[in-house]
Design a protein around this motif. Sequence first.
Motif, PDB file in Angstrom:
ATOM      1  N   LEU A   1       0.824  -1.206   0.000  1.00 22.19           N
ATOM      2  CA  LEU A   1       0.000   0.000   0.000  1.00 22.19           C
ATOM      3  C   LEU A   1       0.860   1.257   0.000  1.00 22.19           C
ATOM      4  O   LEU A   1       0.548   2.237  -0.685  1.00 22.19           O
ATOM      5  N   GLY A   2       1.958   1.250   0.765  1.00 21.41           N
ATOM      6  CA  GLY A   2       2.852   2.410   0.783  1.00 21.41           C
ATOM      7  C   GLY A   2       3.496   2.669  -0.562  1.00 21.41           C
ATOM      8  O   GLY A   2       3.653   3.825  -0.987  1.00 21.41           O
ATOM      9  N   THR A   3       3.862   1.595  -1.276  1.00 22.04           N
ATOM     10  CA  THR A   3       4.438   1.762  -2.612  1.00 22.04           C
ATOM     11  C   THR A   3       3.408   2.330  -3.579  1.00 22.04           C
ATOM     12  O   THR A   3       3.738   3.165  -4.434  1.00 22.04           O
ATOM     13  N   LEU A   4       2.156   1.903  -3.453  1.00 18.33           N
ATOM     14  CA  LEU A   4       1.103   2.456  -4.297  1.00 18.33           C
ATOM     15  C   LEU A   4       0.926   3.955  -4.059  1.00 18.33           C
ATOM     16  O   LEU A   4       0.787   4.742  -5.005  1.00 18.33           O
ATOM     17  N   ILE A   5       0.958   4.361  -2.796  1.00 15.17           N
ATOM     18  CA  ILE A   5       0.785   5.782  -2.471  1.00 15.17           C
ATOM     19  C   ILE A   5       1.960   6.598  -3.006  1.00 15.17           C
ATOM     20  O   ILE A   5       1.785   7.689  -3.567  1.00 15.17           O
ATOM     21  N   ALA A   6       3.186   6.065  -2.832  1.00 15.50           N
ATOM     22  CA  ALA A   6       4.360   6.771  -3.349  1.00 15.50           C
ATOM     23  C   ALA A   6       4.333   6.850  -4.873  1.00 15.50           C
ATOM     24  O   ALA A   6       4.676   7.887  -5.461  1.00 15.50           O
ATOM     25  N   ALA A   7       3.917   5.763  -5.532  1.00 19.15           N
ATOM     26  CA  ALA A   7       3.832   5.771  -6.990  1.00 19.15           C
ATOM     27  C   ALA A   7       2.763   6.743  -7.473  1.00 19.15           C
ATOM     28  O   ALA A   7       2.922   7.374  -8.534  1.00 19.15           O
ATOM     29  N   ARG A   8       1.696   6.879  -6.704  1.00 25.89           N
ATOM     30  CA  ARG A   8       0.656   7.849  -7.079  1.00 25.89           C
ATOM     31  C   ARG A   8       1.211   9.272  -7.037  1.00 25.89           C
ATOM     32  O   ARG A   8       0.957  10.076  -7.945  1.00 25.89           O
ATOM     33  N   GLY A   9       1.990   9.579  -5.987  1.00 23.71           N
ATOM     34  CA  GLY A   9       2.602  10.901  -5.912  1.00 23.71           C
ATOM     35  C   GLY A   9       3.578  11.155  -7.044  1.00 23.71           C
ATOM     36  O   GLY A   9       3.627  12.259  -7.605  1.00 23.71           O
ATOM     37  N   ALA A  10       4.347  10.129  -7.408  1.00 20.02           N
ATOM     38  CA  ALA A  10       5.281  10.286  -8.523  1.00 20.02           C
ATOM     39  C   ALA A  10       4.545  10.500  -9.837  1.00 20.02           C
ATOM     40  O   ALA A  10       4.995  11.269 -10.703  1.00 20.02           O
ATOM     41  N   LEU A  11       3.413   9.829 -10.000  1.00 22.20           N
ATOM     42  CA  LEU A  11       2.624   9.997 -11.225  1.00 22.20           C
ATOM     43  C   LEU A  11       2.020  11.393 -11.295  1.00 22.20           C
ATOM     44  O   LEU A  11       1.965  12.002 -12.375  1.00 22.20           O
ATOM     45  N   GLU A  12       1.576  11.925 -10.167  1.00 22.03           N
ATOM     46  CA  GLU A  12       1.014  13.272 -10.145  1.00 22.03           C
ATOM     47  C   GLU A  12       2.059  14.311 -10.534  1.00 22.03           C
ATOM     48  O   GLU A  12       1.744  15.308 -11.183  1.00 22.03           O
ATOM     49  N   GLN A  13       3.292  14.095 -10.111  1.00 19.59           N
ATOM     50  CA  GLN A  13       4.359  15.061 -10.382  1.00 19.59           C
ATOM     51  C   GLN A  13       5.034  14.837 -11.729  1.00 19.59           C
ATOM     52  O   GLN A  13       5.972  15.552 -12.076  1.00 19.59           O
ATOM     53  N   GLY A  14       4.598  13.824 -12.485  1.00 19.92           N
ATOM     54  CA  GLY A  14       5.154  13.578 -13.801  1.00 19.92           C
ATOM     55  C   GLY A  14       6.477  12.850 -13.805  1.00 19.92           C
ATOM     56  O   GLY A  14       7.148  12.784 -14.838  1.00 19.92           O
ATOM     57  N   ARG A  15       6.877  12.285 -12.665  1.00 17.81           N
ATOM     58  CA  ARG A  15       8.148  11.556 -12.604  1.00 17.81           C
ATOM     59  C   ARG A  15       8.011  10.129 -13.126  1.00 17.81           C
ATOM     60  O   ARG A  15       9.016   9.449 -13.336  1.00 17.81           O
ATOM     61  N   THR A  16       6.779   9.652 -13.285  1.00 10.07           N
ATOM     62  CA  THR A  16       6.519   8.318 -13.829  1.00 10.07           C
ATOM     63  C   THR A  16       5.732   8.459 -15.118  1.00 10.07           C
ATOM     64  O   THR A  16       4.762   9.230 -15.164  1.00 10.07           O
ATOM     65  N   PRO A  17       6.117   7.758 -16.185  1.00  8.57           N
ATOM     66  CA  PRO A  17       5.350   7.849 -17.440  1.00  8.57           C
ATOM     67  C   PRO A  17       3.906   7.412 -17.238  1.00  8.57           C
ATOM     68  O   PRO A  17       3.619   6.516 -16.441  1.00  8.57           O
ATOM     69  N   LEU A  18       3.019   8.055 -17.980  1.00 16.38           N
ATOM     70  CA  LEU A  18       1.596   7.780 -17.814  1.00 16.38           C
ATOM     71  C   LEU A  18       1.238   6.354 -18.215  1.00 16.38           C
ATOM     72  O   LEU A  18       0.339   5.746 -17.641  1.00 16.38           O
ATOM     73  N   TYR A  19       1.960   5.811 -19.207  1.00 16.23           N
ATOM     74  CA  TYR A  19       1.619   4.458 -19.640  1.00 16.23           C
ATOM     75  C   TYR A  19       1.967   3.414 -18.572  1.00 16.23           C
ATOM     76  O   TYR A  19       1.404   2.326 -18.551  1.00 16.23           O
ATOM     77  N   LEU A  20       2.915   3.752 -17.682  1.00 14.10           N
ATOM     78  CA  LEU A  20       3.216   2.843 -16.563  1.00 14.10           C
ATOM     79  C   LEU A  20       2.168   2.958 -15.469  1.00 14.10           C
ATOM     80  O   LEU A  20       1.764   1.961 -14.880  1.00 14.10           O
ATOM     81  N   GLY A  21       1.751   4.221 -15.204  1.00 13.66           N
ATOM     82  CA  GLY A  21       0.743   4.447 -14.181  1.00 13.66           C
ATOM     83  C   GLY A  21       1.125   3.813 -12.860  1.00 13.66           C
ATOM     84  O   GLY A  21       2.251   3.967 -12.362  1.00 13.66           O
ATOM     85  N   LEU A  22       0.184   3.071 -12.277  1.00 16.30           N
ATOM     86  CA  LEU A  22       0.446   2.290 -11.067  1.00 16.30           C
ATOM     87  C   LEU A  22       0.513   0.800 -11.369  1.00 16.30           C
ATOM     88  O   LEU A  22       0.607  -0.010 -10.444  1.00 16.30           O
ATOM     89  N   TRP A  23       0.474   0.460 -12.675  1.00 17.25           N
ATOM     90  CA  TRP A  23       0.471  -0.960 -13.033  1.00 17.25           C
ATOM     91  C   TRP A  23       1.750  -1.659 -12.604  1.00 17.25           C
ATOM     92  O   TRP A  23       1.726  -2.836 -12.234  1.00 17.25           O
TER      93      TRP A  23
END
Length: 376
Positions: free
Chosen positions: A316-338
Amino acid sequence: MIIFRYLFRELLITLTAVSAVLLVIVMSGRFIKYLAQAAQGILDPGVLLTIMGYRLPGFLQLVLPLGLFLGILLTYGRMYLESEMAALSASGMSQGRLLKYTLAPAAFVALLVAWLSLILVPSGLAEVTRIMNDQDSLTEFDTLVPGRFQKLRDGSRVTYTAELSEDRTELGGVFISETVVSRTDGHERGLSIVVAERGSLMVQEDGSRYLVLGNGYRYDGRPGQADYRVIKYDTYGVLLARPAASAELGKLATVPTRELYASDNLEYQAEFHWRLSLPLLVFVVTILAVPLSKVNPRQGRYLKLLPAILLYIAYLGTLIAARGALEQGRTPLYLGLWWVHLLFLGVALLVFYWESFSLWMAAYRRRWAGLRTHHV
């Protein structure tokens, strides 16, 4: 089918019990906070249960996956401890078949979480936001409770009334204490205390409201010092402040799912991926919980419970951190939280097949050792 119904019933009972306990714990903390706001006059006590009702789906969408995870660990752990699983294994129940039976209630929980996350929670939080906005329009006169001292304006004003009419237009036995702050340097200049036999509400044309007091006194000065001023008055007007109710809800939480899906905004897409993640979380933790529930009767029922909970928290903590990274554009959109789900799905499959893999490796080592001995 008899075994499936038995497992489904036992798992459902434990899931309900665990989820109920978790829900009470989560809602109690939130309800206490709302009660504190009602005691300060920030919220109308009459809307507390309504707010909690609209917040309930939001609590459930987080509680149910954890309740299912703990339910599998506790239910199957008890069955291993009481040798029920040994009897089922003797009748042909494999771990793969057990997982297949467990995925049926997991699918039911996942559908429920999907309905809550995608549909019910946004509409419920939108209603909570509306109620909070309505509370912002209330003055302290609207939230007064007779016989109770209420702190308002961040504690700088204390208001008390001994009597209040049913239509909330007339007061009796009014007491108001307010801290006087200098407009130039912002320092406190003392207290202003107003007492009156009666009071009534007066609304001006611009919408501002005044509490008109009658037949009373005003005391100005500093506590502990003799240089104070006493004013007797027949009529005195007090401006009523508008307390702000903290909605504490982000705007994204109230946006309908279809709008999130159609938007190109990164924050909207991150919220959309988060809502999809909760149902997927149910299936991954189910695959993870089935092998972790297997315990040796000599080891005890709760041996693997703490590591399993820590693994769930990491997920769950990794999901929350990945969500924050996605909001800030540090993770590509096609990766998302998958990628987070794939990562922990790999961990779950590794744990699930670890015993079979260990047996295969042991057999391979024995075979290799036999071949070497024969060659020598």
